[in-house]
Each structure stands twice: as structure tokens, then as C-alpha cells.
Write an enzyme that holds these catalytic residues in place. Structure first.
Site, PDB file in Angstrom:
ATOM      1  N   ARG A 107       0.328  10.540   0.466  1.00  0.00           N
ATOM      2  CA  ARG A 107       0.625  11.657   1.376  1.00  0.00           C
ATOM      3  C   ARG A 107       1.812  12.468   0.895  1.00  0.00           C
ATOM      4  O   ARG A 107       2.249  13.375   1.598  1.00  0.00           O
ATOM      5  CB  ARG A 107       0.910  11.138   2.784  1.00  0.00           C
ATOM      6  CG  ARG A 107      -0.292  10.465   3.416  1.00  0.00           C
ATOM      7  CD  ARG A 107      -0.026  10.033   4.831  1.00  0.00           C
ATOM      8  NE  ARG A 107      -0.927   8.961   5.176  1.00  0.00           N
ATOM      9  CZ  ARG A 107      -0.847   8.237   6.276  1.00  0.00           C
ATOM     10  NH1 ARG A 107       0.098   8.486   7.169  1.00  0.00           N
ATOM     11  NH2 ARG A 107      -1.704   7.274   6.510  1.00  0.00           N
TER      12      ARG A 107
ATOM     13  N   GLU B 229       0.867  -1.197   0.000  1.00  0.00           N
ATOM     14  CA  GLU B 229       0.000   0.000   0.000  1.00  0.00           C
ATOM     15  C   GLU B 229       0.897   1.238   0.000  1.00  0.00           C
ATOM     16  O   GLU B 229       1.691   1.441   0.918  1.00  0.00           O
ATOM     17  CB  GLU B 229      -0.887  -0.004   1.252  1.00  0.00           C
ATOM     18  CG  GLU B 229      -1.721   1.265   1.402  1.00  0.00           C
ATOM     19  CD  GLU B 229      -2.444   1.333   2.749  1.00  0.00           C
ATOM     20  OE1 GLU B 229      -2.688   0.274   3.372  1.00  0.00           O
ATOM     21  OE2 GLU B 229      -2.749   2.465   3.179  1.00  0.00           O
TER      22      GLU B 229
ATOM     23  N   LYS C 165     -10.634  -2.040   7.163  1.00  0.00           N
ATOM     24  CA  LYS C 165      -9.420  -1.707   7.905  1.00  0.00           C
ATOM     25  C   LYS C 165      -9.878  -1.226   9.284  1.00  0.00           C
ATOM     26  O   LYS C 165     -10.803  -0.409   9.369  1.00  0.00           O
ATOM     27  CB  LYS C 165      -8.705  -0.598   7.130  1.00  0.00           C
ATOM     28  CG  LYS C 165      -7.643   0.178   7.874  1.00  0.00           C
ATOM     29  CD  LYS C 165      -6.894   1.080   6.895  1.00  0.00           C
ATOM     30  CE  LYS C 165      -6.139   2.185   7.605  1.00  0.00           C
ATOM     31  NZ  LYS C 165      -5.099   2.793   6.766  1.00  0.00           N
TER      32      LYS C 165
HETATM   33  C1  3PG Z   1      -1.331   4.796   8.403  1.00  0.00           C
HETATM   34  O1  3PG Z   1      -2.189   4.980   7.566  1.00  0.00           O
HETATM   35  O2  3PG Z   1      -0.676   5.711   8.942  1.00  0.00           O
HETATM   36  C2  3PG Z   1      -1.104   3.403   8.748  1.00  0.00           C
HETATM   37  O3  3PG Z   1      -2.090   3.016   9.609  1.00  0.00           O
HETATM   38  C3  3PG Z   1       0.255   3.088   9.248  1.00  0.00           C
HETATM   39  O4  3PG Z   1       0.313   3.228  10.611  1.00  0.00           O
HETATM   40  P1  3PG Z   1       1.680   2.892  11.347  1.00  0.00           P
HETATM   41  O5  3PG Z   1       2.708   3.872  10.845  1.00  0.00           O
HETATM   42  O6  3PG Z   1       1.385   3.090  12.792  1.00  0.00           O
HETATM   43  O7  3PG Z   1       2.062   1.482  10.999  1.00  0.00           O
END
Ligand code: 3PG
Length: 218
Positions: free
Chosen positions: A46, A42, A130
């Protein structure tokens, strides 16, 4: 044919959640993860480089399935599709996202953290979600309680998960896999230490396989 998000999650030991600051690094990073056994990736939308990262992986890395995360609206959804995203992950569940999802063949994994969000998704024909943000929403204990009334719903918890707490989630029947950013630590990516990322992916796959085998043979 529409890719089933549930089928995709069932075969993924974990889903690396990847924030790309340089799209040129996307291909070696994806290859390093795939070499370590992680082939469902994924890329979060961002950074300005994220869509090119998805395009580059689709064009140059065989044997991986790449999706877009942090899809917040219909515009993000179509940009992600145009870049070649094979699935879409959203942090939450909105009416406009449900409408967009209903109009497309692209598989969607929407984020939920409450019973009401889950009911909205189920009412609209979704069954795989999710659980986000997993740890700060109460962790595996909260997910176990949340999933109780919804026997058909299955989850990919994400947010605050690492090798230290992954076992809490994989012990739940309602969890198909988990997602997280720990597979691509910023220091290793910056150093382009792809071997270390492969090793981390291998270690993760091994731990997940051991946990799954232990829960199948209690
Ligand atoms: C996110 O979208 O930020 C994900 O959930 C990843 O989270 P993490 O950095 O805590 O693994």
C-alpha cells in the site's frame, strides 16, 4: 517446492500485517518482531516503499518468512514475487487471482467473507483462507457459522483483531492463526522503539501459547 500456506500458518503464532512508509525501517522492524517470536511477516503493498521493504528483509534478516499483502492483481503478484515474497495475501478472491495462483509455485492466502467466495476457492483446490475483514464481517461468531459446512477449510482471520479479541478467534477449531497490524503501532515505529515492538511480540506469543494450551487442556 511450493511452500504450503497451511504449514506456514500452523507455525505462526500470529502474522504481523505491516505497512511500511520507509523501507530503511523494514530490517530493524523485522528483527525486532523475530526477536519477540514472530517470524512470519506480511508487508502490505500500500506504499511505494513496500517492495523495497520485502527485498531488504529477504536480503538482511535471517529466519523470517516474508510475504506480500494487499495483492490485488496479476501485476502486483509478479512484482511481489520479483521482490522475493515467499507468500501472497489477497483481500478477496477473483477469477484472475485464481488463474495467477494456479500458474505459480508461490503460496497464496486469499481473502473470503462469504460462503460463495469460499466455495469458489474450494472448487479451485484451495483450502486455506484469510477471513477478511474479520471483525466487521461478524467476528468469530460469523466465522464459526461460515465454516460449519466446510469442514476442510481453515482460516487466518484478519481485520480488527487485537490482544483484546484474539481469544475469540483462537478458540475456533477452524482458525490456524490470526493476522493484524497491532504488532507495529505507528507511534512505536516512528520512534524506532524496536525494544517495545519486541516486547509487544513477546506478550502476544505468550498470550497465544496460553490460549492454545488452555484449548488443548479444557
Ligand atoms: C489489513 O489488510 O488491513 C489487515 O486486515 C489489517 O487489519 P488491522 O489493521 O485491522 O489489523
Amino acid at each position: 517446492m511450493k511452500l504450503s500456506i497451511r504449514d506456514l500458518l500452523v507455525q505462526a503464532p500470529v502474522i504481523p500485517v505491516i505497512q511500511i512508509s520507509d523501507s530503511r525501517l523494514a530490517v530493524p522492524m523485522a528483527k525486532a518482531l523475530a526477536k519477540g517470536g514472530l517470524t512470519t511477516l506480511e508487508i502490505v503493498l500500500r506504499t511505494p516503499e513496500s517492495l523495497d521493504a520485502i527485498k531488504n528483509i529477504r536480503a538482511e534478516v535471517e529466519g523470517v518468512v516474508v510475504g506480500a499483502g494487499t495483492v490485488l492483481n496479476a501485476e502486483h503478484f509478479s512484482l511481489a514475487q520479483a521482490a522475493g515474497s515467499e507468500f501472497i495475501v489477497t483481500p478477496g478472491l477473483t477469477q484472475s487471482m485464481l488463474k495467477t495462483a494456479a500458474e505459480t509455485e508461490t503460496a497464496i492466502l486469499p481473502g473470503v467473507a462469504t460462503a460463495s467466495e469460499l466455495m469458489l476457492g474450494l472448487e479451485n483446490g484451495l483450502d486455506t483462507f484469510k477471513f477478511f475483514p474479520a471483525e466487521t464481517s461478524g467476528g468469530a461468531g460469523a466465522l464459526k457459522a461460515l465454516s460449519g459446512p466446510f469442514q476442510h477449510a481453515q482460516f487466518c482471520p484478519t481485520g480488527g483483531i487485537s490482544l483484546d479479541n484474539i481469544s475469540n478467534y483462537l478458540a475456533l477449531d477452524c482458525v490456524l492463526t490470526v493476522g493484524g497490524s497491532w504488532l507495529t503501532p505507528a507511534d512505536l515505529v516512528q520512534a524506532q522503539d524496536w525494544d517495545a515492538i519486541t516486547t509487544l511480540a513477546q506478550r502476544t506469543c505468550k498470550q497465544v501459547a496460553q490460549l492454545k494450551s488452555a484449548s488443548n487442556n479444557p
